[in-house]
Structure formats: structure tokens, C-alpha cells
Design a protein around this motif. Sequence first.
Motif, PDB file in Angstrom:
ATOM      1  N   ALA A 210      51.224  35.784  42.901  1.00  0.00           N
ATOM      2  CA  ALA A 210      52.045  34.614  43.209  1.00  0.00           C
ATOM      3  C   ALA A 210      53.064  34.365  42.105  1.00  0.00           C
ATOM      4  CB  ALA A 210      51.163  33.393  43.405  1.00  0.00           C
TER       5      ALA A 210
ATOM      6  N   TRP B 111      59.773  27.943  51.580  1.00  0.00           N
ATOM      7  CA  TRP B 111      58.372  27.602  51.797  1.00  0.00           C
ATOM      8  C   TRP B 111      58.146  26.300  52.550  1.00  0.00           C
ATOM      9  CZ3 TRP B 111      54.549  30.973  51.065  1.00  0.00           C
ATOM     10  CH2 TRP B 111      54.788  32.082  50.248  1.00  0.00           C
TER      11      TRP B 111
ATOM     12  N   GLU C 188      52.506  29.627  66.315  1.00  0.00           N
ATOM     13  CA  GLU C 188      52.025  28.588  65.411  1.00  0.00           C
ATOM     14  C   GLU C 188      51.798  27.276  66.149  1.00  0.00           C
ATOM     15  OE1 GLU C 188      54.010  29.891  61.132  1.00  0.00           O
ATOM     16  OE2 GLU C 188      55.213  28.776  62.590  1.00  0.00           O
TER      17      GLU C 188
ATOM     18  N   ARG D  90      46.997  23.826  58.944  1.00  0.00           N
ATOM     19  CA  ARG D  90      46.554  24.680  57.841  1.00  0.00           C
ATOM     20  C   ARG D  90      46.684  23.990  56.487  1.00  0.00           C
ATOM     21  NH1 ARG D  90      50.583  29.493  59.186  1.00  0.00           N
ATOM     22  NH2 ARG D  90      51.900  27.625  59.242  1.00  0.00           N
TER      23      ARG D  90
ATOM     24  N   ARG E 185      49.410  22.925  55.197  1.00  0.00           N
ATOM     25  CA  ARG E 185      50.679  23.278  54.566  1.00  0.00           C
ATOM     26  C   ARG E 185      51.686  22.171  54.815  1.00  0.00           C
ATOM     27  NH1 ARG E 185      51.733  29.797  55.425  1.00  0.00           N
ATOM     28  NH2 ARG E 185      49.634  30.476  54.836  1.00  0.00           N
TER      29      ARG E 185
ATOM     30  N   THR F  33      55.046  20.889  55.803  1.00  0.00           N
ATOM     31  CA  THR F  33      56.166  21.404  56.602  1.00  0.00           C
ATOM     32  C   THR F  33      57.443  20.604  56.399  1.00  0.00           C
ATOM     33  OG1 THR F  33      55.423  20.083  58.498  1.00  0.00           O
ATOM     34  CG2 THR F  33      54.630  22.353  58.363  1.00  0.00           C
TER      35      THR F  33
ATOM     36  N   ASN G 244      52.383  24.962  48.993  1.00  0.00           N
ATOM     37  CA  ASN G 244      52.348  25.927  50.101  1.00  0.00           C
ATOM     38  C   ASN G 244      52.123  27.347  49.601  1.00  0.00           C
ATOM     39  OD1 ASN G 244      52.758  23.855  51.898  1.00  0.00           O
ATOM     40  ND2 ASN G 244      54.912  24.289  52.252  1.00  0.00           N
ATOM     41  N   ILE G 245      52.673  27.669  48.445  1.00  0.00           N
ATOM     42  CA  ILE G 245      52.432  28.988  47.858  1.00  0.00           C
ATOM     43  C   ILE G 245      50.948  29.141  47.520  1.00  0.00           C
ATOM     44  CG2 ILE G 245      52.911  30.462  45.859  1.00  0.00           C
ATOM     45  CD1 ILE G 245      55.734  29.299  45.812  1.00  0.00           C
TER      46      ILE G 245
ATOM     47  N   ARG H 230      48.488  27.641  48.991  1.00  0.00           N
ATOM     48  CA  ARG H 230      47.770  27.807  50.256  1.00  0.00           C
ATOM     49  C   ARG H 230      47.925  29.235  50.786  1.00  0.00           C
ATOM     50  NH1 ARG H 230      43.891  24.715  51.546  1.00  0.00           N
ATOM     51  NH2 ARG H 230      44.217  25.279  53.736  1.00  0.00           N
ATOM     52  N   HIS H 231      49.111  29.789  50.628  1.00  0.00           N
ATOM     53  CA  HIS H 231      49.373  31.145  51.110  1.00  0.00           C
ATOM     54  C   HIS H 231      48.513  32.163  50.375  1.00  0.00           C
ATOM     55  CE1 HIS H 231      51.682  34.514  52.745  1.00  0.00           C
ATOM     56  NE2 HIS H 231      51.763  34.994  51.518  1.00  0.00           N
ATOM     57  N   TYR H 232      48.320  31.964  49.074  1.00  0.00           N
ATOM     58  CA  TYR H 232      47.540  32.902  48.265  1.00  0.00           C
ATOM     59  C   TYR H 232      46.084  32.462  48.113  1.00  0.00           C
ATOM     60  CZ  TYR H 232      51.736  35.512  47.032  1.00  0.00           C
ATOM     61  OH  TYR H 232      52.880  36.282  47.083  1.00  0.00           O
ATOM     62  N   ASN H 233      45.674  31.456  48.893  1.00  0.00           N
ATOM     63  CA  ASN H 233      44.278  31.000  48.905  1.00  0.00           C
ATOM     64  C   ASN H 233      43.788  30.573  47.527  1.00  0.00           C
ATOM     65  OD1 ASN H 233      43.897  31.538  51.720  1.00  0.00           O
ATOM     66  ND2 ASN H 233      43.698  33.714  51.226  1.00  0.00           N
TER      67      ASN H 233
END
Length: 348
Positions: free
Chosen positions: A45, A116, A125, A181, A183, A185, A299-300, A302-305
Amino acid sequence: MSLFTIAAYLLAKNEWEKNEKVRRRILRDHSNPLDIPDSVISKEAFLEIVRDVQPFINPSSITIEIKLATTLRYLAEGGFQRSVGKDTDISLARSTVCKVLHEVLNALEKALCPKWIKLQMSEEEIKMSKAHFFNNFCIPGIIGCVDGTHIKITKPHQNEHLFFNRKGYFSVNAMIICDYRMRITAVDACHPGASHDAFIFSLSAAKQYLSSSYVGGDHRSWLLGDSGYGLEPYLLTPYRDANAGSPQHKFNLQHSKARNIVERVIGVLKSRFKCLQTTMPYVPEKVVKIINICSAMHNICRHYNLDAFALDVVDDFLDEEVADHSSHLQTAAVSIRDEIANNLTRIV
């Protein structure tokens, strides 16, 4: 104190400051944020962010990795610039930290926020979002939830009365929209703390987008918001004074459970970036920039858990109910909500 003693003191002080600068530069030049273990940061990340912001960072003796690490350290820690600069892996003077933050925050907002933070969703989605909320809360058509949160700031020099909220402190009121999720938006932090949630939503680009989608033919997708928002065909709010056991009461219960996700998102956001928990000593424009960047960084993560402990966020105010608007859209919104409430009695 004699003149000789004063001169000796000043000479020793200058020598110390010169040695301190040398020491800092040696430490900085030999440090690399990527040497930190994977359990502390996500190198994947971090490197992606480096690649995104590199076109917006001017080359200098301070590497882009150190500049980014300095900024991320401030966002995550919430400490003031002096404590960030004293870190042995950063080793920057307070004035340098100030310049680095200014440069990198501008770069992060330009590079990360458009990439993002997006309200527009693909058909897949939208389908997954509606399925998630219906399967868990029995309310169809939900594509996200909206809520506001206040970020404390120091007293601004201009229009301070606009930033003084009803809780008794200065703030900006940030509107957050999230999906299933968790995130973010959409985020709108451009309004002072005295602004009401409904007012912020009415002026937001999110409402314009949802309104145009509704007029364009999407009549089965909506957000969930609390009673601080006005009822719209694309924004469903709870019933007022619903009787216990009635379809309206059951709708309110399911509505509250489903909408809890945006409160959790705000809690996680403030837990990840503790600067949002402090009273920010910056002008409102810079605070808005920081909130936008933290939302993109969330959000980043969340994307990379990347996990974060959720912070229990107490609503800044009791929800102030908003008068319904008399229009054909209001009539459509009432019909949509009534239909869902009546269907819930057969499902729940």
C-alpha cells in the motif's frame, strides 16, 4: 551575567544547533520506512501511494518516502509537528515538517481522492449492495448510508460564529456516505459546524448525482439516513413517533440496524487517523483537506485489509427532525417507505 558569558553561551548554542542539523540529516539519510516490519505497515500500500503522489512532489534532499512517512505519521498519531519531526526515523525540524505536510497533503488530495472516493457504482456493486442489506436487514434497494460527524478545530480568524456548533465548540461538519463494504463513497467537509446535516446534503454533489439518477429512471436505489435528513425518494429516513409493534416501528428498528454501518465507518476512520480526534490547529481549508485525505486513506486500508480498532462515536447532537417538503418527490418517497414498512411485517 557578563558579556563574555553571554557570548560563550550563544557560541555554544550555535554549535549545538549545527551539530543537531548534521545528526538529523545523517539519521534521515540512513533511514528507510520500508525497513519497518510488514506487521506495522503494508509496504504494498505504501509503495502504491508513493507511485501515485510522485508526480506531484518536487525533488529535494528529503526523499519522497520520508516525506510520505512524515505525513502519514501525523495523520495516524495526531501529535503536533514537533513530536513527528523528532522521530528517529524521520529526523526533521519542526519548520521542515510544516513544509513537508503542506506539500504532501496537496499531493495526496490530488492523487488519492479522485481515485479512491467514488459514489458511482457498477451494476454488479449495486446488486451486491442491495443483496447484502436485504439479506441482513430485510430492506431492499439500499446502496449506502449517510451521516455527519464533527471534527474539532481551533477558533478560526474569520466567521468564527459559523463554526461554533450547538455542542459548544468550533468544528467542521463532515458528511460521510459509505457502502456495505464500509468504504467511504462520498465525503463533504466543506461546511462549518453550525451547518445542519440536511443543509449539507442538500448542497452536496451526492444529492445532485442521486437526484439525476432518480429522474433518469433508477427508482429502486436509495441511501439510509437518520431523522436529521429530509425524506427523499433516494434517501429514506425513519418514521416519526411510530407506535410500538406497528409496521412503522418495525421499519425504524431495521432501518437503525442497517444504518449503523456508517456510524461504524466514522468510528474506524477516527480510530485509524487520530488527528481527527484532536482539535486541529489549522485553518478550516486545511482541515477539509485532511478529512478528504483520511477518507481516501481509509478506503486504501479497506482495500488492503488493514485492520483498525473501531472507536465508539457518540452522535454530536440529538437528531433534529427536518420538515418534509411538499412535492411530487416527497409523495413518491412516502409511498416507497410505506411499501417497505408494510412488506417488513410479512418478513420480520
